[in-house]
Design a protein around this motif. Sequence first.
Motif, short mmCIF file in Angstrom:
data_model
loop_
_atom_site.label_atom_id
_atom_site.label_comp_id
_atom_site.label_asym_id
_atom_site.label_seq_id
_atom_site.Cartn_x
_atom_site.Cartn_y
_atom_site.Cartn_z
N LEU A 128 -33.14 87.42 105.01
CA LEU A 128 -31.90 87.40 104.38
C LEU A 128 -31.41 88.95 104.09
CD1 LEU A 128 -29.44 85.75 103.14
CD2 LEU A 128 -30.84 85.61 101.12
N LEU A 129 -32.30 89.66 103.97
CA LEU A 129 -31.61 91.41 103.80
C LEU A 129 -31.22 91.62 105.04
CD1 LEU A 129 -34.41 92.75 101.49
CD2 LEU A 129 -32.13 92.23 100.81
N VAL A 130 -32.02 91.31 106.33
CA VAL A 130 -31.37 91.81 107.57
C VAL A 130 -29.93 91.03 107.84
CG1 VAL A 130 -32.19 91.58 109.99
CG2 VAL A 130 -33.73 92.12 108.18
N SER A 131 -30.13 89.77 107.41
CA SER A 131 -28.60 89.28 107.95
C SER A 131 -27.55 89.92 107.11
CB SER A 131 -28.79 87.69 107.46
OG SER A 131 -29.85 87.09 108.20
N ILE A 132 -27.75 90.14 105.67
CA ILE A 132 -26.76 90.69 105.11
C ILE A 132 -26.49 91.92 105.62
CG2 ILE A 132 -26.21 91.74 102.67
CD1 ILE A 132 -27.89 89.33 101.61
N SER A 133 -27.27 92.84 105.97
CA SER A 133 -27.35 94.14 106.66
C SER A 133 -26.42 94.18 107.83
CB SER A 133 -28.65 94.84 106.69
OG SER A 133 -29.16 95.14 105.44
N LEU A 134 -26.52 93.22 108.76
CA LEU A 134 -25.96 93.18 109.89
C LEU A 134 -24.62 92.50 109.80
CD1 LEU A 134 -28.37 91.06 112.44
CD2 LEU A 134 -27.18 93.31 112.74
N PHE A 135 -24.33 91.92 108.58
CA PHE A 135 -22.93 91.48 108.21
C PHE A 135 -22.12 92.51 107.78
CE2 PHE A 135 -19.80 89.58 105.61
CZ PHE A 135 -19.35 88.26 106.18
N VAL A 136 -22.69 93.22 107.01
CA VAL A 136 -21.81 94.33 106.21
C VAL A 136 -21.35 95.36 107.47
CG1 VAL A 136 -22.02 96.20 104.67
CG2 VAL A 136 -22.73 94.01 104.17
N LEU A 137 -22.58 95.75 108.32
CA LEU A 137 -22.40 96.54 109.61
C LEU A 137 -21.53 96.22 110.18
CD1 LEU A 137 -23.40 99.24 111.06
CD2 LEU A 137 -24.82 97.54 112.11
N GLY A 138 -21.35 94.84 110.52
CA GLY A 138 -20.33 94.48 111.52
C GLY A 138 -18.79 94.29 110.81
N ALA A 139 -18.94 94.03 109.57
CA ALA A 139 -17.54 94.23 108.76
C ALA A 139 -16.98 95.67 108.76
CB ALA A 139 -17.49 93.67 107.47
#
Length: 475
Positions: free
Chosen positions: A87-98
Amino acid sequence: MRDTPDPSSSSLFSPGEVRLIVLGLTLALFLSSLDQTIVATALSTIAGDLGGWALLPWVVSAYLIASTVTTPIYGRLSDLYGRRPVLLVSISLFVLGAMLSALAQSMPMLILMRVVQGLGGGGLRAISLAVVGDILPPRERGKVQGYLSGTFATANICGPVLGGLFVEYLSWHWIFWINLPLGAAAFAATYFQLRRLPLPGKRPRIDWPGAALIVLACTPVLIGITLIQRSGDWLSPAAWGCFALGIAGTAALILQERAAPQPMLPLHLFRNGIFTTAIVITGLASMVMMALTVLVPLAYQMVAGLSAKQAGLRMIAMTLGSVSGSFLAGLAVTRTGRYRALPILGTSTALAMCLVVALVGLGHSLLLDTAVTLALGLGFGCQFSPITVTIQNAVDPRDGGVAVACMMFFRLMGGAFGVALLSALLLGRLGPGGTASPEQAAAAFSVVFLAAGGIAALCLIAALRLQEIPLRGRS
């Protein structure tokens, strides 16, 4: 399966900690769902700034496809590596993409960054629902799943409003910047509150070929659906070419998963009758719900002559009904320990309201419109949160992540198919250019709502076949 000891960590968390965890999960789900709708109202502004009008639809589709095809992969990885790190990886990817989307200087770059954001969004959806299975036993999950299911409807109505406000008073870049503080809060909640979740004991063997085949099987199908939705032509050679690639990829995926020692998509799940029936219910229900979310406001405008603003305001009743139905159904599951009657009730209500709209129409009376759309929302809400608990209770807890992710995947795919199918049916009835008179439009929408009722009837048949088994408690 139901006699397998539940390895959930419910005893590790106090009620106050559970509330904080649920708040973080709700925020993560809200982020992933909001990003599908918040961009829609800013598309013309983005195209005017970056150019590339021909690529404009892919700003939305890129996120939808990337987040959908990765959902089952994230669910399985969370079973193998633990919920918290994935989940931490998912949040990081999401924020990076944003962040990179906000900085994009061209349309191709924006689309690529939306893919990155979607890769994170798939994990936010899949794992947030699965974490509830780690902190609460099935008997106590209904109310929480009701909160989380209501988050989707809330995001659907907040997205266009927020997008419009950002474009009008700030800039389209803020559609993406807003994800940074929200993502940071979700990351902090996950990092600190889920530290005590146990990790899987044995070293996992990752079925990377299976993961690749999931992507290869699903991506062409979603692209084909997108092409049909844009053109309204179910006979499009390009779309059917995509479907053929998807079928070939699915066949290869099944062969791979049969041979893999730790498959990315465990096929034994589909031999579980309760799981399979619940998947059918959620897929068919999503077909109706997502299609009506798009078509009801269109009917208000084309048949009743309402403005876009007026149509949007009349959709609030459906959204409130969906949120309320999810919460009340989840509460009923928690208090009674039973789930089967709720999908039957919800599907029956949705079917009845589809028939009412087909026969009477929309836009004649504010009171009637509010009552019908409120009932539709309640019907949808009664289906989604109990189904999540049903699936988690029916499978081995060790497969809890991938099982919930499969449910979310079929819910998303069902919604995409429903919008494409009924939109194509409507466009075919309206004729070239969609320039039909209000009377012709009313007849076309009547056929569309009857078709939606037919899908709801199939969903009701599936709900009647759903078997009920006792929900596991803390023991």
